[in-house]
Scaffold this active site. Structure first.
Site, PDB file in Angstrom:
ATOM      1  N   ASN A   1      62.554  81.211  39.349  1.00 17.95           N
ATOM      2  CA  ASN A   1      62.736  81.920  40.615  1.00 17.95           C
ATOM      3  C   ASN A   1      64.111  82.574  40.713  1.00 17.95           C
ATOM      4  OD1 ASN A   1      61.967  82.808  43.117  1.00 17.95           O
ATOM      5  ND2 ASN A   1      62.054  80.805  44.132  1.00 17.95           N
TER       6      ASN A   1
ATOM      7  N   HIS B   1      54.011  71.129  53.345  1.00 17.26           N
ATOM      8  CA  HIS B   1      55.309  71.395  53.961  1.00 17.26           C
ATOM      9  C   HIS B   1      55.158  71.699  55.439  1.00 17.26           C
ATOM     10  CE1 HIS B   1      57.620  72.855  50.154  1.00 17.26           C
ATOM     11  NE2 HIS B   1      56.924  71.774  49.910  1.00 17.26           N
TER      12      HIS B   1
ATOM     13  N   ARG C   1      55.799  66.742  54.113  1.00 14.89           N
ATOM     14  CA  ARG C   1      57.249  66.927  54.074  1.00 14.89           C
ATOM     15  C   ARG C   1      57.684  67.516  55.407  1.00 14.89           C
ATOM     16  NH1 ARG C   1      60.879  71.081  50.345  1.00 14.89           N
ATOM     17  NH2 ARG C   1      60.514  72.466  52.109  1.00 14.89           N
TER      18      ARG C   1
ATOM     19  N   TYR D   1      67.113  76.789  55.363  1.00 19.23           N
ATOM     20  CA  TYR D   1      66.271  76.898  54.181  1.00 19.23           C
ATOM     21  C   TYR D   1      65.112  75.904  54.266  1.00 19.23           C
ATOM     22  CZ  TYR D   1      64.986  77.167  49.287  1.00 19.23           C
ATOM     23  OH  TYR D   1      64.297  77.356  48.128  1.00 19.23           O
TER      24      TYR D   1
ATOM     25  N   ASP E   1      63.462  66.799  52.291  1.00 22.11           N
ATOM     26  CA  ASP E   1      64.208  67.418  51.195  1.00 22.11           C
ATOM     27  C   ASP E   1      65.616  67.754  51.668  1.00 22.11           C
ATOM     28  OD1 ASP E   1      65.093  68.882  49.031  1.00 22.11           O
ATOM     29  OD2 ASP E   1      63.251  70.056  48.828  1.00 22.11           O
TER      30      ASP E   1
ATOM     31  N   HIS F   1      67.870  69.227  49.715  1.00 23.06           N
ATOM     32  CA  HIS F   1      68.309  70.432  48.996  1.00 23.06           C
ATOM     33  C   HIS F   1      69.729  70.330  48.428  1.00 23.06           C
ATOM     34  CE1 HIS F   1      64.687  72.646  49.691  1.00 23.06           C
ATOM     35  NE2 HIS F   1      64.760  72.492  50.992  1.00 23.06           N
TER      36      HIS F   1
ATOM     37  N   GLU G   1      64.492  63.548  49.137  1.00 17.78           N
ATOM     38  CA  GLU G   1      64.597  64.349  47.905  1.00 17.78           C
ATOM     39  C   GLU G   1      65.956  65.050  47.820  1.00 17.78           C
ATOM     40  OE1 GLU G   1      61.593  67.386  47.863  1.00 17.78           O
ATOM     41  OE2 GLU G   1      62.666  68.581  46.388  1.00 17.78           O
TER      42      GLU G   1
ATOM     43  N   GLU H   1      64.086  68.718  40.607  1.00 17.06           N
ATOM     44  CA  GLU H   1      63.415  70.025  40.519  1.00 17.06           C
ATOM     45  C   GLU H   1      64.252  71.058  39.767  1.00 17.06           C
ATOM     46  OE1 GLU H   1      62.923  70.820  44.785  1.00 17.06           O
ATOM     47  OE2 GLU H   1      64.295  72.498  44.577  1.00 17.06           O
TER      48      GLU H   1
ATOM     49  N   ARG I   1      61.157  64.617  39.730  1.00 17.60           N
ATOM     50  CA  ARG I   1      60.616  65.791  40.418  1.00 17.60           C
ATOM     51  C   ARG I   1      60.512  67.042  39.565  1.00 17.60           C
ATOM     52  NH1 ARG I   1      60.313  68.289  45.118  1.00 17.60           N
ATOM     53  NH2 ARG I   1      58.290  68.092  44.189  1.00 17.60           N
TER      54      ARG I   1
ATOM     55  N   HIS J   1      57.348  69.117  40.994  1.00 11.58           N
ATOM     56  CA  HIS J   1      57.731  70.202  41.887  1.00 11.58           C
ATOM     57  C   HIS J   1      56.627  71.267  41.928  1.00 11.58           C
ATOM     58  CE1 HIS J   1      60.935  73.509  42.771  1.00 11.58           C
ATOM     59  NE2 HIS J   1      60.559  72.935  43.894  1.00 11.58           N
TER      60      HIS J   1
ATOM     61  N   ASP K   1      56.724  79.161  43.796  1.00 12.92           N
ATOM     62  CA  ASP K   1      57.326  79.873  42.658  1.00 12.92           C
ATOM     63  C   ASP K   1      56.937  79.252  41.319  1.00 12.92           C
ATOM     64  OD1 ASP K   1      59.554  78.432  44.405  1.00 12.92           O
ATOM     65  OD2 ASP K   1      60.138  78.093  42.319  1.00 12.92           O
TER      66      ASP K   1
ATOM     67  N   GLU L   1      53.555  67.860  44.994  1.00 19.09           N
ATOM     68  CA  GLU L   1      53.885  68.863  46.008  1.00 19.09           C
ATOM     69  C   GLU L   1      52.865  69.999  45.939  1.00 19.09           C
ATOM     70  OE1 GLU L   1      57.686  70.754  45.418  1.00 19.09           O
ATOM     71  OE2 GLU L   1      57.823  71.340  47.522  1.00 19.09           O
TER      72      GLU L   1
ATOM     73  N   TRP M   1      73.351  74.081  48.198  1.00 22.52           N
ATOM     74  CA  TRP M   1      72.256  74.287  49.152  1.00 22.52           C
ATOM     75  C   TRP M   1      71.104  73.398  48.766  1.00 22.52           C
ATOM     76  CZ3 TRP M   1      67.505  75.894  47.538  1.00 22.52           C
ATOM     77  CH2 TRP M   1      67.449  76.322  46.212  1.00 22.52           C
TER      78      TRP M   1
HETATM   79  O1  EZ4 Z   1      63.832  75.207  46.683  1.00 22.41           O
HETATM   80  O2  EZ4 Z   1      61.017  76.287  44.801  1.00 22.41           O
HETATM   81  O3  EZ4 Z   1      60.872  70.941  46.954  1.00 22.41           O
HETATM   82  N1  EZ4 Z   1      60.803  72.134  46.959  1.00 22.41           N
HETATM   83  C1  EZ4 Z   1      61.824  72.976  47.017  1.00 22.41           C
HETATM   84  C2  EZ4 Z   1      61.557  74.451  46.817  1.00 22.41           C
HETATM   85  C3  EZ4 Z   1      62.657  75.077  45.948  1.00 22.41           C
HETATM   86  C4  EZ4 Z   1      62.253  76.430  45.436  1.00 22.41           C
HETATM   87  C5  EZ4 Z   1      63.287  76.993  44.456  1.00 22.41           C
HETATM   88  O4  EZ4 Z   1      62.764  78.065  43.776  1.00 22.41           O
HETATM   89  O5  EZ4 Z   1      62.928  72.542  47.204  1.00 22.41           O
HETATM   90  O6  EZ4 Z   1      61.434  75.111  48.020  1.00 22.41           O
HETATM   91 CO    CO Z   2      63.016  70.438  46.772  1.00 26.30          CO
END
Ligand code: EZ4
Ligand code: CO
Length: 414
Positions: free
Chosen positions: A38, A123, A148, A160, A222, A224, A248, A274, A295, A324, A328, A351, A414
């Site tokens: 991605n 999600h 999630r 995000y 998550d 991130h 996560e 991931e 993951r 994961h 993407d 997921e 992030w």
């Molecule tokens: O940030 O797939 O757990 N899932 C995630 C996704 C990732 C994107 C990155 O390309 O965190 O949303």
């Molecule tokens: Co994630």
């Protein structure tokens, strides 16, 4: 004849970019592999076209392990997301071919069915708690048995992973985290982040969600990679009353030792990986039992051959998988996950975000989602076919994952 006759890289963008490798043998068997990275898609497309495809012609497609080692060791330069995504695509395509030659769905070659389907999580998200609850209800209606939960944070414009919050061009975040900033050039969207506000708010949201939906529903969250080990420990502790399925990516993943501190301070289950591309990225995490779930995505961790090694390594330490599966990862990569999920003894959860209708026109899949479980289907091979006419309708469109800055302008994880 299972000798490789040709291989081709296919870039298409049905709503988001995908890179696919198609390998054809002398007898006309076709295998597909996902090589989508991605926001950096063309790097893998060029790596495949210029450095991998010329090596494939004339090799026996049946020798999956040897080809994996040839590409990995032969590169000399170990690991890295671009190299490992390219090797992953070759590996998936060869497994697809092998299962087609055997006339079996791939999971049969990976050990057969260990379960009737793979528990999937969807999600749910909302800018505020009411919107989040609506999203959870919508997921429950679709049949999801695990969810999630991501939430907007008071004071932050856009977060995000929260579908309804606006990204750079004002569109919803739904399905596609990589996007264009405002203006003609495709620059990453820049967002503002505030960890203290996040740490204050998230436990209050889980309190309300548990109150409304009860204690049974498996809930995931998550982080991130946004927290320091101390902040992650604080969040893990403050979420303990809400009995998460997992937390996560609480800390930046490249610092394996950071998880020691988090683990010592909280019993909230942890998942990470991931952004990893090798089993070696997990060496400390697995041998010291610092996480509960691995993951990785098949596309970013060297394909089925390497992901199976990771799962088997994790299984020795009682650690489960949670591959994961965002949009993407193409339907080809997701199909590979589902074959592994069905077969692996130490499967944990998968997921799942449904791909867009345009994407599912390009990639014709055999997998299904029923009553909260995913199943790869009974078509031979991976069970995905590429519609070449549909591929041509969607040309490459550059987009990037967003970046985060703190209020003073400093770049943040992030
Ligand atoms: O940030 O797939 O757990 N899932 C995630 C996704 C990732 C994107 C990155 O390309 O965190 O949303
Ligand atoms: Co994630």
């Amino acid at each position: 004849m299972t000798t490789i006759k040709s291989a081709e890289v296919i870039v298409t963008s049905p709503g988001r970019n995908f890179v696919t490798l198609q390998i054809t043998t002398e007898d006309g068997t076709i295998g597909l592999g996902d090589a989508t990275l991605n926001g950096r898609e063309l790097a893998v497309a060029v790596y495949l076209a210029d450095h991998v495809i010329p090596l494939l012609k004339g090799r026996d497609a049946m020798n999956v392990e040897d080809t994996w080692q040839y590409l990995y060791r032969g590169a000399y330069w170990r690991r890295g997301p671009v190299t490992m995504a390219a090797i992953a695509a070759v590996d998936m395509a060869l497994w697809d071919i092998k299962a087609k030659v055997a006339e079996l769905p791939l999971y049969q070659l990976l050990g057969g069915q260990s379960r009737t389907g793979a528990l999937a999580y969807g999600h749910a998200s909302g800018r505020d708690v009411e919107e989040l609850k609506d999203s959870i209800r919508a997921h429950l209606e679709l049949g999801y048995k695990a969810i999630r939960v991501q939430t907007g944070i008071p004071g932050l414009d856009s977060v995000y992973g929260v579908a309804a919050s606006a990204g750079g061009d004002g569109d919803r975040y739904d399905y596609e985290p990589a996007r264009r900033g405002a203006g003609a050039r495709a620059l990453p969207v820049e967002e503002t982040w505030d960890t203290r506000a996040y740490l204050r708010h998230v436990p209050t949201v889980f309190e309300e969600v548990r109150h409304e939906f009860g204690v049974e529903l498996p809930l995931l969250h998550d982080g991130h990679h946004r927290m320091t080990p101390r902040e992650a420990a604080q969040l893990g502790r403050s979420l303990e009353p809400y009995d998460l399925f997992w937390l996560e990516d609480c800390t930046p993943a490249e610092d394996q030792a950071a998880l020691r501190y988090v683990r010592e301070h909280t019993t909230t289950p942890l998942a990470i990986g991931e952004v990893f591309n090798s089993v070696h990225d997990y060496q400390t995490l697995i041998t010291e039992r610092l996480v509960d779930y691995v993951r990785s995505a098949v596309t970013h961790t060297g394909g089925i051959t390497h992901l199976k090694k990771l799962a088997d390594f994790a299984s020795i330490y009682g650690i489960r998988t949670g591959f994961h599966g965002p949009t993407d990862v193409s339907p080809v990569g997701q199909a590979a996950h589902l074959h592994l999920d069905l077969a692996l003894h130490n499967f944990g959860i998968q997921e799942f975000m449904r791909h867009s209708d345009d994407t599912l026109e390009v990639f014709r899949t055999s997998y299904r989602f029923e009553d909260g479980l995913l199943h790869p289907g009974e078509r031979i091979g991976l069970g995905v076919e590429l519609d070449r006419e549909a591929v041509r309708r969607f040309s490459y469109d550059p987009a990037y994952l967003p970046v985060n800055r703190l209020a003073d302008g400093t770049m943040h994880d992030w």
